[in-house]
Design a protein around this motif. Structure first.
Motif, mmCIF file in Angstrom:
data_model
loop_
_atom_site.group_PDB
_atom_site.id
_atom_site.type_symbol
_atom_site.label_atom_id
_atom_site.label_comp_id
_atom_site.label_asym_id
_atom_site.label_seq_id
_atom_site.Cartn_x
_atom_site.Cartn_y
_atom_site.Cartn_z
ATOM 1 N N LYS A 1 4.138 -7.164 -1.525
ATOM 2 C CA LYS A 1 4.835 -5.563 -1.460
ATOM 3 C C LYS A 1 3.992 -4.758 -2.029
ATOM 4 O O LYS A 1 3.798 -3.832 -1.339
ATOM 5 N N PHE B 1 1.562 -3.489 0.981
ATOM 6 C CA PHE B 1 1.952 -2.732 1.757
ATOM 7 C C PHE B 1 2.300 -1.382 1.277
ATOM 8 O O PHE B 1 2.127 -0.167 1.878
ATOM 9 N N GLU B 2 2.561 -1.270 0.153
ATOM 10 C CA GLU B 2 2.983 0.142 -0.510
ATOM 11 C C GLU B 2 1.354 0.880 -0.771
ATOM 12 O O GLU B 2 1.312 1.904 -0.430
ATOM 13 N N LYS C 1 10.564 -6.394 0.558
ATOM 14 C CA LYS C 1 11.560 -6.488 -0.357
ATOM 15 C C LYS C 1 12.868 -6.886 -0.073
ATOM 16 O O LYS C 1 13.689 -7.291 -1.030
ATOM 17 N N LEU D 1 6.974 -3.983 4.624
ATOM 18 C CA LEU D 1 7.475 -3.793 3.430
ATOM 19 C C LEU D 1 8.975 -4.181 3.413
ATOM 20 O O LEU D 1 9.609 -4.737 2.403
ATOM 21 N N GLN E 1 5.728 -0.481 7.166
ATOM 22 C CA GLN E 1 6.986 -0.228 6.583
ATOM 23 C C GLN E 1 7.732 -1.348 7.046
ATOM 24 O O GLN E 1 8.761 -1.812 6.495
#
Length: 779
Positions: free
Chosen positions: A767, A770-771, A751, A747, A744
């Motif tokens: 990104k 990480f998602e 972002k 991420l 998190q």
């Protein structure tokens, strides 16, 4: 003519004194009155001839010595009384033929003398007009040479140019048809044609030389000064010949060495420059410049101690001269130049704090000089150079905000200079360099769009310069630089076709330049760099055969340069880079044995270099990169133990460098990467505890760097990578909450970066990683 008139005056005076002796006393008395009157009556020059009759002896002396004839003041002191005496004579004694004959003779002499003086005045005016015209001609030609000069010439080169043009003008005035034609060519801007005529003159002088070759040497110096504006190789040949003809000519030796160094032949440069230091007749400035250039050579060779010794010798000369001439602004400027050189040396050694202090000392000197003469364009330009060097150092320290501010100060100065001189090509060129510097800083901040805009502003200026002077090699090379910077930025943005097109445009430029100067090492180096850039882009596009072809072309050039100058260490370093690039392609193709062989060849070259210069920080860093690439190859072969050894060798080097210079941000980042590589290998070996410890060390470094410079997007991304590695170990250890926290955090970083630059392809991939990792934890 003068002797005849003097004899006539003497005869007249004898008759006058014999007939009317009283007139002598009367004229003398009137002369005393006239001495006072002439203070208020400078128009008395009209009575020059009459004045001679009273002071005939002094006038005869004036005829024999023309400079005395110009002393109108002395002549004025007798002009009025003599005129009065002659008036008395005329009124009182015009009685017979004898007197009338005497007066007729007198007035004949006066008329002759008036004619002669009129001719003298006309001759003097012609001389004055010619001198004015010659001065204007000299200024016009020197201005043209400055406009067409490729690069910034040294002060000694500028002096040589002025000497060459002035001697050509004087020779033309003396009847030298060849030099008269050369001057006309220069006035027309035909430097090549003028150089041909200077070449003919030098050859003729050499052939005519008998007891001394000094005159012929000077002719070759003149040739070099003119040819060097457009053709450095021709200038180098001329300066070498001048040095051979007159071995004790310090100027010839210096220029031969200076141009040899600039044209990529350091082996030939060093003995010439050392010769300057050995010559008793060398001026303080020539010895200073020779030490400075030998220091440059030592820096290029990575010999820091030798470079410092030479710069120290240069400093002794500067300080001694300033003690004798404390108000010399020229030597104050040289002191600032020397400060910058010390800064360059310290920067190359990794001492960024010391380099920054040196650059700021130079800036302080230049600030004082520019305040004393605010309209001195050269000193204003020096100020901009200092700001740029400070910007470079702050950038290397990771202070991108400070670097950008320094670059913008330099840009502001150069905008003012170029605005005041819109036709000054060098000022326009400086402006383009400032745009490049700002582009570099923005690029390091991750602002690719801003960087691209800055680079393109520089490109527009350079396109105009090269279009106005298509034969100007330096302008063409600047175009090459612009295309490469634009290519780098497009590549970072993921526009690989655009990047490739830009690199190939740059390659075409330097290939064209090398056609006329195939033996000019800097052009060959630029071609090599172009092949490397093209190769790297083709690797990224998965065109591995095309990339290998490009890298092999670069290797061929590197081998040729290294063979031609085996003692020049920079060529050996470039050769090691070429082997490393080829290894990258073999590794991508899966040819692990070939890759390892190429990396080991590059490593062997670097090890030899670093053994001779163990304190050369840049070479030590290159060595560490070679160990990393060998580690990558061994890891791909499954030799994790060998890979770990290689990674730890890299780590040992970077620990030493970063400990010596803890404020060197780039080396701190390298140290973080080394810890991550070791962590990857330990993780692959199943040693998750060891891997986690290594990753934590890398993470701690990146947290410190990114906190100090939160606007540095590259470091923010590195921090996210560390988060990914920490999360992966936690997930492997079934620490779901710990892994979730790391993913998190990573991420959030990505972002934040994408919010500033949403179209960045690599950040979009990060990104997505990480998602996906977070989804995997939920599954």
């Amino acid at each position: 003519m003068g002797q005849q008139l003097a004899a006539q005056f003497g005869a007249i005076w004898q008759v006058l004194a014999a007939e009317w002796g009283w007139i002598t006393g009367f004229a003398t008395l009137l002369g005393l009155v006239a001495d006072a009157l002439t203070l208020l009556a400078p128009f008395a020059f009209w009575f020059l001839i009459v004045a001679v009759l009273v002071g005939g002896g002094s006038f005869v002396l004036a005829l024999v010595h023309p400079p005395l004839a110009a002393d109108v003041w002395t002549i004025q002191a007798y002009a009025l009384p003599t005129a009065l005496a002659m008036l008395v004579l005329h009124l009182a004694h015009v009685k017979g033929d004898k007197e009338r004959g005497l007066l007729a003779a007198y007035f004949a002499v006066v008329r002759n003398m008036q004619d002669m003086l009129r001719r003298v005045e006309q001759g003097q005016q012609k001389i004055a007009d010619a001198q004015t015209a010659d001065s204007a001609k000299l200024d016009q030609i020197l201005d043209m040479l400055r406009q067409q000069q490729e690069g910034t010439p040294s002060p000694l080169t500028q002096q040589a140019q002025e000497t060459a043009v002035d001697s050509a003008i004087q020779a033309a005035a003396a009847g030298n048809d060849r030099m008269a034609a050369a001057v006309k060519r220069l006035q027309a801007g035909d430097i090549t044609g003028a150089s041909d005529l200077f070449q003919q003159e030098a050859t003729a002088q050499e052939a005519a030389a008998r007891d001394s070759n000094r005159q012929a040497a000077q002719a070759y110096l003149n040739l070099g000064a003119i040819a060097g504006v457009k053709d450095p190789m021709r200038a180098l040949a001329a300066y070498r010949r001048a040095a051979e003809l007159d071995p004790d000519n310090a100027r010839a030796q210096f220029l031969a060495g200076d141009f040899a160094l600039d044209t990529g032949d350091p082996a030939a440069a060093a003995p010439r420059l050392r010769r300057v230091l050995a010559l008793a007749g060398a001026s303080a400035y020539e010895r200073y410049r020779a030490n400075l250039r030998l220091g440059d050579l030592a820096m290029d060779q990575g010999d820091g101690p030798a470079a410092r010794s030479l710069l120290d010798q240069a400093r002794v000369i500067v300080e001694a001269t300033l003690r004798d001439e404390p108000d010399s602004t020229d030597w104050q400027r040289e002191k600032s130049v020397l400060k910058n050189r010390f800064g360059d040396l310290l920067s190359a050694q990794g001492d960024l704090a010391g380099a920054l202090a040196a650059y700021r000392q130079g800036l302080n000197i230049r600030d004082k000089l520019s305040v004393s003469q605010q309209y001195n364009i050269g000193w204003q330009r020096d100020l901009s150079v200092s700001h740029n060097k400070i910007g470079d150092t702050l950038s290397a320290q990771g202070d991108l905000v400070g670097a950008l501010a320094a670059y913008r100060q330099g840009l502001s100065i150069r905008e003012n200079l170029s605005g005041a001189q819109p036709d000054n090509a060098e000022a326009q060129r400086d402006l383009s360099v400032s745009h490049d510097n700002i582009g570099d800083a923005l690029s390091m901040q991750g602002d690719r769009a801003g960087a691209l805009a800055a680079y393109r502003r520089g490109l527009v200026i350079r396109e105009k310069l090269s279009a106005a002077q298509p034969e100007h090699a330096a302008w063409q090379r600047d175009l090459f630089v612009s295309h490469h910077k634009i290519g780098d930025t497009l590549s970072a943005q993921g526009d690989l076709p655009g990047a490739l097109a830009a690199y190939r445009q740059g390659l075409l430029i330097v290939e064209k330049l090398s056609v006329t100067q195939a033996d000019y090492a800097p052009w060959q180096r630029d071609i090599l760099v172009s092949h490397i850039k093209v190769g790297y882009t083709l690797v990224t596009q998965d065109d591995l055969p095309g990339a290998l072809s490009a890298y092999l072309k670069g290797l061929f050039i590197a081998e040729k340069l290294s063979a031609a100058q085996p003692d020049y260490k920079e060529w050996r370093r470039i050769l090691s880079v070429s082997h490393s690039n080829i290894g990258d392609v073999h590794l991508a193709q899966g040819n692990l044995l070939d890759a390892l062989s190429s990396y080991q060849q590059g490593l062997a070259l670097l090890e030899k270099l670093s053994v001779g210069q163990p304190n050369n920080a840049e070479w030590q860093r290159d060595l560490s990169i070679s160990y990393e690439k060998i580690g990558n190859t061994l890891s791909a072969q499954g030799d994790l133990s060998g890979a770990l050894t290689a990674y730890r060798q890299r780590l040992a080097i970077m620990e030493k460098l970063s400990a010596a210079q803890p404020d060197h941000a780039a080396w701190q980042r390298d140290l973080s990467i080394s810890h991550n590589k070791i962590g990857d290998t330990l993780s692959a070996q199943g040693d998750r505890t060891g891997a986690l410890a290594a990753y934590r060390q890398g993470l701690a470094i990146m947290e410190k760097l990114s906190a100090a410079q939160p606007e540095n997007k590259e470091w923010q991304r590195d921090l996210a990578v560390s988060c990914a590695k920490m999360g992966a170990v936690a997930a492997a250890q079934r620490d779901v909450e710990g892994a979730r926290g790391w993913f998190q955090r990573g991420l959030r970083i990505m972002k934040g970066l994408l919010a500033k630059q949403p179209d960045h392809p690599q950040w979009q991939k990060d990104k997505g990683y990480f998602e996906g990792a977070l989804r995997a934890l939920e599954g």
